[in-house]
Design an enzyme around this catalytic site. Structure first.
Site, PDB file in Angstrom:
ATOM      1  N   HIS A 174      -7.391   9.746  -1.583  1.00 47.36           N
ATOM      2  CA  HIS A 174      -6.879   9.671  -0.451  1.00 47.36           C
ATOM      3  C   HIS A 174      -7.605  10.315   0.798  1.00 47.36           C
ATOM      4  O   HIS A 174      -7.854   9.834   1.964  1.00 47.36           O
ATOM      5  CB  HIS A 174      -5.654  10.147  -0.363  1.00 47.36           C
ATOM      6  CG  HIS A 174      -4.440   9.820   0.572  1.00 47.36           C
ATOM      7  ND1 HIS A 174      -3.174   9.679   0.212  1.00 47.36           N
ATOM      8  CD2 HIS A 174      -4.666   9.431   1.881  1.00 47.36           C
ATOM      9  CE1 HIS A 174      -2.411   9.454   1.434  1.00 47.36           C
ATOM     10  NE2 HIS A 174      -3.303   9.045   2.213  1.00 47.36           N
ATOM     11  N   TYR A 234       2.732  10.040  -0.381  1.00 48.14           N
ATOM     12  CA  TYR A 234       4.084   9.365   0.189  1.00 48.14           C
ATOM     13  C   TYR A 234       5.119   9.684  -0.242  1.00 48.14           C
ATOM     14  O   TYR A 234       6.250   9.778   0.299  1.00 48.14           O
ATOM     15  CB  TYR A 234       3.755   7.991   0.439  1.00 48.14           C
ATOM     16  CG  TYR A 234       2.521   7.416   1.042  1.00 48.14           C
ATOM     17  CD1 TYR A 234       1.913   8.281   1.939  1.00 48.14           C
ATOM     18  CD2 TYR A 234       2.253   6.121   1.317  1.00 48.14           C
ATOM     19  CE1 TYR A 234       0.676   7.648   2.640  1.00 48.14           C
ATOM     20  CE2 TYR A 234       1.377   5.599   1.898  1.00 48.14           C
ATOM     21  CZ  TYR A 234       0.260   6.532   2.621  1.00 48.14           C
ATOM     22  OH  TYR A 234      -0.535   5.609   3.095  1.00 48.14           O
ATOM     23  N   ASP A 258       0.750  -1.171  -0.066  1.00 49.22           N
ATOM     24  CA  ASP A 258      -0.155  -0.011  -0.035  1.00 49.22           C
ATOM     25  C   ASP A 258       0.956   1.401  -0.175  1.00 49.22           C
ATOM     26  O   ASP A 258       1.678   1.655   0.922  1.00 49.22           O
ATOM     27  CB  ASP A 258      -0.929  -0.010   1.257  1.00 49.22           C
ATOM     28  CG  ASP A 258      -1.795   1.054   1.378  1.00 49.22           C
ATOM     29  OD1 ASP A 258      -3.002   1.053   0.968  1.00 49.22           O
ATOM     30  OD2 ASP A 258      -1.421   2.199   1.769  1.00 49.22           O
ATOM     31  N   LYS A 307      -2.910   5.814  -3.968  1.00 46.28           N
ATOM     32  CA  LYS A 307      -3.972   6.652  -3.666  1.00 46.28           C
ATOM     33  C   LYS A 307      -3.730   8.183  -4.481  1.00 46.28           C
ATOM     34  O   LYS A 307      -2.571   8.737  -4.464  1.00 46.28           O
ATOM     35  CB  LYS A 307      -4.172   7.072  -2.182  1.00 46.28           C
ATOM     36  CG  LYS A 307      -3.857   5.742  -1.510  1.00 46.28           C
ATOM     37  CD  LYS A 307      -4.133   5.915   0.047  1.00 46.28           C
ATOM     38  CE  LYS A 307      -3.784   4.978   0.748  1.00 46.28           C
ATOM     39  NZ  LYS A 307      -2.030   4.533   1.035  1.00 46.28           N
TER      40      LYS A 307
END
Ligand code: A2P
Length: 283
Positions: free
Chosen positions: A114, A56, A51, A81
């Site tokens: 997200h 990120y 994931d 996401k």
């Protein structure tokens, strides 16, 4: 109660696809070789579900880790996401194209919105989510994205999305751990066959000193982290533990040789914890 016997067990999503019952989370892992190594160690330890997220900033390293592991692409379930700045039809399309490039893959198993209400779109978040979703649905139609879902959505966000969605969201990824359960959101999702994915299933580590968790862990000769993750599975959630530590990566998927009693699951649901959301989805 859900039965799980091995890391290869899956949940069935409402679109008919299967998703491995534990995922490896990569939040706060940088876009570097350490992250690639953690991802390939996770795959070697038995994880088949990784994931990540555009925000990120580590999609390249995650993609590299998957390739380095030697596993075939079809063996791995990969989630990313859509970033908070990308909530329009055009921006979402471009961002998924970019995710495919950074991850180095020609399809993504699951793409989530997200956050439901980023600051940039606050005055029209409903329309922004609908447009983002329309872009996601087109990727499902072409096969470049296999399933689509949401993250951090509360019932009022889902009500809006479901007004225009052609494809239903298959998961909602929210913070869930012993002592921290948003009952209303959980019930809403369960009633609509939206699988709950649990991020920060260890309460970002804050949970692990809870005396109840330690006692139950001792009873089963397992660690507090393993008990918290097993609780997630037995609640019907899909935990996404993350660790950059090799031994913990292995520990966090070694969840299939014990089973909590119903009383233990209930006790853990009610424990006191300081673990909480870092930010409210509307704030
Ligand atoms: P580290 O990455 O240094 O191993 P969560 O998944 O709830 O967000 O929690 C992640 C945090 O918990 C990280 O700080 C991680 O540290 C730590 N952690 C992960 N697995 C374990 C474990 N098995 N035992 C103790 N701490 C853990």
């Amino acid at each position: 109660m859900t039965q799980f016997h091995s890391p290869n067990d899956h949940y069935r999503l409402s679109d008919g696809k299967f998703i491995p019952s534990v995922g490896f989370g990569t939040w706060q892992m940088p876009n570097d070789a350490h992250t690639s190594r953690a991802v390939s160690e996770a795959i070697a330890a038995g994880y088949r579900h990784i994931d990540t997220a555009q925000m990120y900033g580590n999609e390249e390293a995650v993609g590299q880790g998957i390739r380095d592991s030697g596993a075939g692409r079809e063996e791995i379930f990969l989630t990313t996401k859509i970033g908070n700045g990308k909530h329009s039809y055009e921006l979402a399309k471009a961002s998924i194209t970019e995710s495919l490039r950074l991850l180095g893959t020609d399809y993504i198993d699951l793409v989530l919105i997200h956050w439901p209400n980023p600051r940039e779109f606050r005055d029209h978040w409903q329309a922004a989510n609908a447009e983002t979703w329309r872009a996601l649905e087109e990727f499902v139609d072409t096969g470049q994205v296999r399933s689509i879902g949401i993250s951090n959505f509360l019932p009022h966000h889902m009500d809006e999305l479901l007004k225009t969605a052609r494809h239903k969201p298959v998961v909602n990824q929210i913070m869930l751990c012993p002592g921290l359960i948003d009952r209303e959101t959980v019930a809403y999702c369960e009633a609509r066959d939206i699988l709950l994915e649990a991020y920060s299933p260890l309460g970002r580590g804050e949970l692990l000193d809870a005396p109840e968790l330690k006692r139950i862990a001792d009873n089963h000769k397992k660690s507090p982290a393993q008990v918290a993750l097993r609780w997630s599975l037995q609640m019907g959630f899909l935990p996404l533990p993350k660790s950059k530590t090799a031994a913990r990566i292995v520990e966090n998927i070694d969840l299939f040789d014990f089973r909590l009693t119903d009383a233990e699951v209930e006790e853990l649901s009610g424990i006191e914890t300081t673990a909480t959301y870092l930010s409210h989805p509307d704030a």
